[in-house]
Write a protein that holds these residues in place. Structure first.
Motif, short mmCIF file in Angstrom:
data_model
loop_
_atom_site.label_atom_id
_atom_site.label_comp_id
_atom_site.label_asym_id
_atom_site.label_seq_id
_atom_site.Cartn_x
_atom_site.Cartn_y
_atom_site.Cartn_z
N MET A 17 0.80 -1.22 0.07
CA MET A 17 0.06 0.06 -0.01
C MET A 17 0.77 1.23 -0.24
N THR A 18 2.06 1.14 0.31
CA THR A 18 3.16 2.27 0.17
C THR A 18 3.96 1.95 -0.91
N LEU A 19 4.73 0.83 -0.82
CA LEU A 19 5.74 0.29 -2.09
C LEU A 19 5.28 0.38 -3.16
N GLY A 20 4.02 -0.02 -3.28
CA GLY A 20 3.33 -0.29 -4.65
C GLY A 20 3.31 1.21 -5.35
N PRO A 21 2.85 2.34 -4.66
CA PRO A 21 2.76 3.55 -5.25
C PRO A 21 4.03 4.16 -5.44
N MET A 22 5.07 3.65 -4.51
CA MET A 22 6.43 4.26 -4.95
C MET A 22 6.93 3.61 -6.19
N LEU A 23 6.73 2.39 -6.40
CA LEU A 23 7.28 1.74 -7.53
C LEU A 23 6.54 2.14 -8.56
N ASN A 24 5.08 2.28 -8.74
CA ASN A 24 4.66 2.65 -9.94
C ASN A 24 4.84 4.17 -10.30
N LEU A 25 5.32 5.05 -9.27
CA LEU A 25 5.73 6.34 -9.70
C LEU A 25 7.34 6.38 -9.72
N ARG A 26 8.07 5.26 -9.67
CA ARG A 26 9.41 4.98 -9.80
C ARG A 26 10.13 5.99 -8.91
N VAL A 27 9.48 6.19 -7.68
CA VAL A 27 10.41 6.89 -6.51
C VAL A 27 11.15 6.01 -6.04
N VAL A 28 11.23 4.75 -6.31
CA VAL A 28 12.16 3.46 -5.60
C VAL A 28 12.22 3.05 -6.89
N ARG A 29 13.53 2.37 -6.90
CA ARG A 29 13.85 1.63 -8.29
C ARG A 29 14.86 0.53 -7.79
N PRO A 30 14.33 -0.47 -7.08
CA PRO A 30 14.88 -1.76 -6.82
C PRO A 30 15.25 -2.60 -7.68
N ARG A 31 16.31 -3.33 -7.66
CA ARG A 31 16.80 -4.46 -8.51
C ARG A 31 15.83 -5.51 -8.04
#
Lengths: 167, 310
Positions: B53-67
């Motif tokens: 619910m937090t990581l999803g939006p951050m991934l979708n907005l590419r605020v986070v770019r984890p390998r």
């Protein structure tokens, strides 16, 4: 104990239950579940709005629970049981909630409606006799720009009354 | 001459099409030990995914770019709620709605049960987890505030072993905690609340379910003469992390006249943030109002509960 691994660009084969039928499709692990349902499995009733969990348009039932499908990824979905708006009633028929939505003008453009109908399905199972405040609280997870919500609240309360009389 | 290259795709979902996050390797460990081993290998290149619910939006907005994304959402051992001698232990993967529907939480950790309806919405609580909210450490999040107010503890697991950190020390600043990159937050420990304690949780947000501009959590237990026997008070959304207010000066005082003094005390010691949603002065004003409301409500409930038990 084992760990399931999917390489970043490897297209994975996913098998899940969609509206009671076993379905499968292929996609990259990072694909949003809502996009997978629409473009691989043709469940176009899943509407995609904000794509970060806020607007509620993409809400579906996963293992019976109303959840966002835009903040889940394809790789997470294998084996789950999904119901979208297409699965809420028999084809070409309406269920009680849908009938109440039509009768009480609870939709105009209809973009938010499939998500709301999925939410209501889970909500009324947990809360068969809701009061208006509970309905509004549940609805706060959906954004509708047409109706002003009042007609949606009415429709849900009417449907709840009809359903609880039946049972 | 420039040649125009038209890429043709056979399906809409060909590589790189119709996706939002960066490409990540996906791991779904079945147990905590595997998850810990994976994270220890990947370190800060990996993101832990629970409810998303937090990581999803951050991934979708590419605020986070984890390998790599390590999905712990199907680890059964992280989904239990258990009662120990002095604490209730909630696994990191317990969803907010499961906690809200748990008789154990309602009975033993009423402050958490009161905080949860303020967390997001019905649809996000169905997937969002207790541990995810604490690990993310948004300054205005309700679950971290309830944990700080209760004097709870965070359990962290890594290849180096397990360690426990008091909630009041865990939150360092906005989105920053004591968790090291190789540690997984596995559980939260909530002190069991005596049955004669009264609690209250209240907040102000632009819309119910939005992030709080300010929030207050309070717990109080009264003595025979209605004096304050035990008192917990914490403020969220005002500073860059949830803060426990030092209330030692109020112990033993008559509970009935405490709320206004306590609200002024809290407003005087918080160091408020200023942002697009509220000025520092407004947050001070909200602190005063919310503490007064929370304390009055908690005292009223404590009084009722004590009398019922007598």
């Amino acid at each position: 104990m084992t760990t399931l691994y999917r390489a970043a660009h490897e297209r994975v084969s996913i098998e899940l239950t969609l509206n009671g039928q076993r379905r499968s499709g292929e996609a990259e692990p990072r694909m949003l579940l809502c996009d997978f349902l629409r473009h691989e499995l043709q469940a176009f009733g899943v509407h995609v709005g904000c794509e970060h969990g806020v607007c509620g348009a993409c809400t579906i039932l996963v293992d019976g629970r109303a959840v966002r499908s835009c903040t889940q990824y394809v790789a997470q979905a294998d084996g789950v049981d999904i119901v979208t708006v297409e699965g809420l009633a028999e084809p070409d028929t309406l269920n009680e909630v849908q009938r109440a939505f039509a009768k009480h003008h609870a939709l105009q453009c209809g973009f938010c409606t499939p998500g709301i109908l999925c939410s209501v399905t889970h909500f009324l199972r947990d809360t068969p006799k809701p009061d208006e405040q509970q309905v509004r609280d549940m609805l706060s997870g959906h954004i509708c720009r047409c109706t002003g919500y009042a007609s949606i609240v009415t429709a849900i309360l009417v449907a709840a009354a009809v359903l609880s009389q039946k049972s | 001459m420039v040649e125009l290259v038209v890429e043709t795709t056979t399906t809409w979902t060909k590589r790189g099409r119709g996706v939002k996050p960066v490409a990540f390797d996906y791991y779904r460990p079945q147990g905590i030990a595997e998850a810990v081993a994976l994270l220890s290998d990947k370190g800060d290149e990996a993101a832990i995914l629970a409810g998303g619910m937090t990581l999803g939006p951050m991934l979708n907005l590419r605020v986070v770019r984890p390998r790599a994304v390590i999905d712990i959402s199907r680890i059964a051992a992280l989904k239990t709620i258990s009662v120990r001698a002095n604490v209730v232990v909630t696994g990191a993967g317990v969803t907010q709605s499961d906690a809200l529907n748990s008789d154990i939480i309602v009975r033993e950790v009423p402050l958490l049960a009161m905080a949860l309806p303020w967390v997001g919405h019905f649809q996000t609580r169905n997937r969002g987890t207790l541990g995810g909210s604490v690990a993310h450490a948004d300054p205005s999040a309700e679950i971290p505030l309830a944990l700080v107010a209760s004097g709870g503890t965070i359990v962290l697991q890594s290849r180096r072993g397990q360690r426990r950190v008091a909630a009041r020390e865990f939150f360092v600043g906005a989105l920053v905690t004591q968790r090291q990159p190789d540690e997984i937050l596995t559980a939260l420990e909530w002190p069991r609340s005596p049955p004669d304690t009264g609690h209250a949780f209240t907040e102000i947000a632009q819309r119910h379910g939005d992030f709080a501009i300010a929030a207050a959590a309070c717990g109080v237990r009264l003595g025979k003469e209605d004096q304050v026997e035990e008192l917990l008070l914490a403020i969220g959304g005002v500073e860059d992390r949830p803060v426990a207010i030092d209330v030692n000066g109020f112990l033993g005082r008559p509970a009935a006249k405490m709320a206004v003094d306590l609200s002024e005390h809290a407003a005087a010691i918080v160091n408020p943030l200023e942002d697009h949603s509220a000025s520092a002065d407004y947050r001070i004003a909200l602190t005063k109002v919310l503490v007064e409301r929370a304390v009055n409500a908690a005292v009223g409930l404590a009084w009722q509960r004590r009398n019922r038990l007598q």
